[in-house]
Design a protein around this motif. Sequence first.
Motif, PDB file in Angstrom:
ATOM      1  N   ALA A   1      -8.541  48.416  28.934  1.00  0.00           N
ATOM      2  CA  ALA A   1      -9.862  48.247  29.537  1.00  0.00           C
ATOM      3  C   ALA A   1     -10.017  48.994  30.855  1.00  0.00           C
ATOM      4  O   ALA A   1     -11.125  49.411  31.209  1.00  0.00           O
ATOM      5  CB  ALA A   1     -10.146  46.757  29.755  1.00  0.00           C
ATOM      6  N   VAL A   2      -8.933  49.174  31.594  1.00  0.00           N
ATOM      7  CA  VAL A   2      -9.024  49.887  32.874  1.00  0.00           C
ATOM      8  C   VAL A   2      -9.473  51.330  32.669  1.00  0.00           C
ATOM      9  O   VAL A   2     -10.221  51.881  33.488  1.00  0.00           O
ATOM     10  CB  VAL A   2      -7.671  49.843  33.614  1.00  0.00           C
ATOM     11  N   PHE A   3      -9.063  51.936  31.557  1.00  0.00           N
ATOM     12  CA  PHE A   3      -9.320  53.360  31.375  1.00  0.00           C
ATOM     13  C   PHE A   3     -10.373  53.694  30.320  1.00  0.00           C
ATOM     14  O   PHE A   3     -10.854  54.829  30.277  1.00  0.00           O
ATOM     15  CB  PHE A   3      -8.005  54.074  31.035  1.00  0.00           C
ATOM     16  N   SER A   4     -10.719  52.731  29.456  1.00  0.00           N
ATOM     17  CA  SER A   4     -11.702  53.059  28.419  1.00  0.00           C
ATOM     18  C   SER A   4     -12.262  51.781  27.820  1.00  0.00           C
ATOM     19  O   SER A   4     -11.807  50.672  28.136  1.00  0.00           O
ATOM     20  CB  SER A   4     -11.040  53.878  27.297  1.00  0.00           C
TER      21      SER A   4
ATOM     22  N   VAL B   1     -14.181  48.755  37.723  1.00  0.00           N
ATOM     23  CA  VAL B   1     -14.445  49.219  36.363  1.00  0.00           C
ATOM     24  C   VAL B   1     -15.851  48.812  35.920  1.00  0.00           C
ATOM     25  O   VAL B   1     -16.593  49.580  35.325  1.00  0.00           O
ATOM     26  CB  VAL B   1     -13.378  48.671  35.394  1.00  0.00           C
ATOM     27  N   GLY B   2     -16.212  47.548  36.211  1.00  0.00           N
ATOM     28  CA  GLY B   2     -17.549  47.053  35.923  1.00  0.00           C
ATOM     29  C   GLY B   2     -17.800  46.724  34.454  1.00  0.00           C
ATOM     30  O   GLY B   2     -16.985  47.035  33.577  1.00  0.00           O
ATOM     31  N   GLY B   3     -18.925  46.091  34.202  1.00  0.00           N
ATOM     32  CA  GLY B   3     -19.350  45.783  32.838  1.00  0.00           C
ATOM     33  C   GLY B   3     -18.406  44.850  32.105  1.00  0.00           C
ATOM     34  O   GLY B   3     -17.645  44.085  32.707  1.00  0.00           O
ATOM     35  N   THR B   4     -18.436  44.941  30.786  1.00  0.00           N
ATOM     36  CA  THR B   4     -17.596  44.092  29.937  1.00  0.00           C
ATOM     37  C   THR B   4     -16.119  44.373  30.167  1.00  0.00           C
ATOM     38  O   THR B   4     -15.293  43.450  30.193  1.00  0.00           O
ATOM     39  CB  THR B   4     -17.933  44.327  28.453  1.00  0.00           C
ATOM     40  N   ARG B   5     -15.782  45.642  30.365  1.00  0.00           N
ATOM     41  CA  ARG B   5     -14.385  45.999  30.614  1.00  0.00           C
ATOM     42  C   ARG B   5     -13.874  45.341  31.890  1.00  0.00           C
ATOM     43  O   ARG B   5     -12.748  44.809  31.923  1.00  0.00           O
ATOM     44  CB  ARG B   5     -14.246  47.512  30.723  1.00  0.00           C
ATOM     45  N   GLY B   6     -14.684  45.346  32.922  1.00  0.00           N
ATOM     46  CA  GLY B   6     -14.283  44.712  34.175  1.00  0.00           C
ATOM     47  C   GLY B   6     -14.102  43.219  34.017  1.00  0.00           C
ATOM     48  O   GLY B   6     -13.171  42.624  34.582  1.00  0.00           O
ATOM     49  N   LEU B   7     -14.974  42.611  33.236  1.00  0.00           N
ATOM     50  CA  LEU B   7     -14.874  41.176  32.984  1.00  0.00           C
ATOM     51  C   LEU B   7     -13.588  40.849  32.225  1.00  0.00           C
ATOM     52  O   LEU B   7     -12.933  39.832  32.514  1.00  0.00           O
ATOM     53  CB  LEU B   7     -16.088  40.709  32.185  1.00  0.00           C
ATOM     54  N   ILE B   8     -13.226  41.694  31.274  1.00  0.00           N
ATOM     55  CA  ILE B   8     -11.987  41.491  30.520  1.00  0.00           C
ATOM     56  C   ILE B   8     -10.784  41.530  31.449  1.00  0.00           C
ATOM     57  O   ILE B   8      -9.876  40.690  31.364  1.00  0.00           O
ATOM     58  CB  ILE B   8     -11.853  42.560  29.417  1.00  0.00           C
ATOM     59  N   ILE B   9     -10.764  42.495  32.372  1.00  0.00           N
ATOM     60  CA  ILE B   9      -9.635  42.643  33.291  1.00  0.00           C
ATOM     61  C   ILE B   9      -9.497  41.419  34.192  1.00  0.00           C
ATOM     62  O   ILE B   9      -8.415  40.826  34.311  1.00  0.00           O
ATOM     63  CB  ILE B   9      -9.805  43.914  34.141  1.00  0.00           C
ATOM     64  N   THR B  10     -10.595  41.007  34.819  1.00  0.00           N
ATOM     65  CA  THR B  10     -10.544  39.887  35.751  1.00  0.00           C
ATOM     66  C   THR B  10     -10.246  38.568  35.043  1.00  0.00           C
ATOM     67  O   THR B  10      -9.416  37.769  35.506  1.00  0.00           O
ATOM     68  CB  THR B  10     -11.867  39.768  36.526  1.00  0.00           C
ATOM     69  N   SER B  11     -10.903  38.345  33.905  1.00  0.00           N
ATOM     70  CA  SER B  11     -10.678  37.091  33.183  1.00  0.00           C
ATOM     71  C   SER B  11      -9.278  37.038  32.584  1.00  0.00           C
ATOM     72  O   SER B  11      -8.684  35.955  32.474  1.00  0.00           O
ATOM     73  CB  SER B  11     -11.730  36.912  32.084  1.00  0.00           C
ATOM     74  N   SER B  12      -8.722  38.180  32.235  1.00  0.00           N
ATOM     75  CA  SER B  12      -7.370  38.207  31.658  1.00  0.00           C
ATOM     76  C   SER B  12      -6.329  37.776  32.679  1.00  0.00           C
ATOM     77  O   SER B  12      -5.476  36.938  32.384  1.00  0.00           O
ATOM     78  CB  SER B  12      -7.036  39.603  31.132  1.00  0.00           C
ATOM     79  N   ILE B  13      -6.379  38.341  33.877  1.00  0.00           N
ATOM     80  CA  ILE B  13      -5.380  37.956  34.871  1.00  0.00           C
ATOM     81  C   ILE B  13      -5.600  36.511  35.321  1.00  0.00           C
ATOM     82  O   ILE B  13      -4.642  35.772  35.549  1.00  0.00           O
ATOM     83  CB  ILE B  13      -5.374  38.925  36.084  1.00  0.00           C
ATOM     84  N   ALA B  14      -6.856  36.080  35.397  1.00  0.00           N
ATOM     85  CA  ALA B  14      -7.134  34.682  35.764  1.00  0.00           C
ATOM     86  C   ALA B  14      -6.559  33.736  34.712  1.00  0.00           C
ATOM     87  O   ALA B  14      -5.911  32.730  35.041  1.00  0.00           O
ATOM     88  CB  ALA B  14      -8.635  34.467  35.905  1.00  0.00           C
ATOM     89  N   ALA B  15      -6.775  34.058  33.440  1.00  0.00           N
ATOM     90  CA  ALA B  15      -6.236  33.230  32.366  1.00  0.00           C
ATOM     91  C   ALA B  15      -4.715  33.241  32.378  1.00  0.00           C
ATOM     92  O   ALA B  15      -4.062  32.198  32.177  1.00  0.00           O
ATOM     93  CB  ALA B  15      -6.752  33.727  31.016  1.00  0.00           C
TER      94      ALA B  15
END
Length: 332
Positions: free
Chosen positions: A174-177, A120-134
């Motif tokens: 975040a995955v889609f928009s 996904v990349g960008g801020t959206r990608g960061l949200i996805i990765t940091s969310s599952i990590a958290a």
Amino acid sequence: MAATTRLGFTDKLRAHLELLDPVTWISVFPCLAGGVMASGAMQATVQDYVLLLALFLMYGPLGTGFSQTINDYYDLELDRVNEPTRPIPSGRLTEKEALLNSITVCLLALGIGIVLGLYVGGTRGLIITSSIAAGLVIAYIYSAPPLKLKKNIFTSAPAVGFSYSFITFLSANAVFSEIRPEAVWLAVLNFFMAIALIIMNDFKSAKGDEESGLKSLTVMIGAKNTFLVAFVIIDMVFAVFAWLTFTWGFTVLMYVILASLIANIVIQIKLYRDPAQGLSFMQHAVDDGFGNAIGKSDVQEHNAFLRYQVANNLLFLVNLLVAAGMVGAQYM
């Protein structure tokens, strides 16, 4: 201590699957569906269906499964008494095998989160990765010492709300928009609804909690007052939900949500006055329908909660998904 049972490959695999507690996986699906719908951007393509599947695997079998495995691993001594048929106390899995199970699903969930984030990349990608990590970190400290968030309702309930409802909703969006402001509000509503439900879910273990020193709300203030606290939170969620839909221009839906709130209050009064018989017409749904998904109980207050959960989930989730769909339609 139970002796380790020698099992064939199929039985061993079944024990590993049972440790992941498949019935809990579906709990994340409404928030994932709501987040996707609120994005208004998912297309009927193979690519988007694969992304949706990856989301569900990450938060369902792997993420939720990790939390269940860790919980069983650290609650082994308690389960020897309360749930001796579970995979570890029954000897079908060793502690080492259970630990390997948890490490495997944790790494797989994190791996999918990293891949999705990079894709996904960008801020959206960061949200996805940091969310599952958290979510994985919280799942661990929820059950593991020294923090063991589950020991106190003021840490356990927010942890569940955050992991099961808030981050799942935002990640799906975040995955889609780009994150829709309305999606954030809907995620917050889900967070508080989850808190209210987990407060009442502790009815089932009130006796054991008191004996082991766990500070559930029921232990601290009693069952009747716990019902009141949970009902107030739920009614506030519905009230804020109605106000939000009004500000978003969804006037008809606002009236439906207000009607749902009134129905909920009527149900709550009946249940509060008579936990044994209140909402008894829902007992069949608990016993034969939703029971496999939401559980069953011989504890009177918890059984009352299960009956209430069937009604409340119908009232809340239907409105939630309709609202998410209407939000998404505005962005199409």
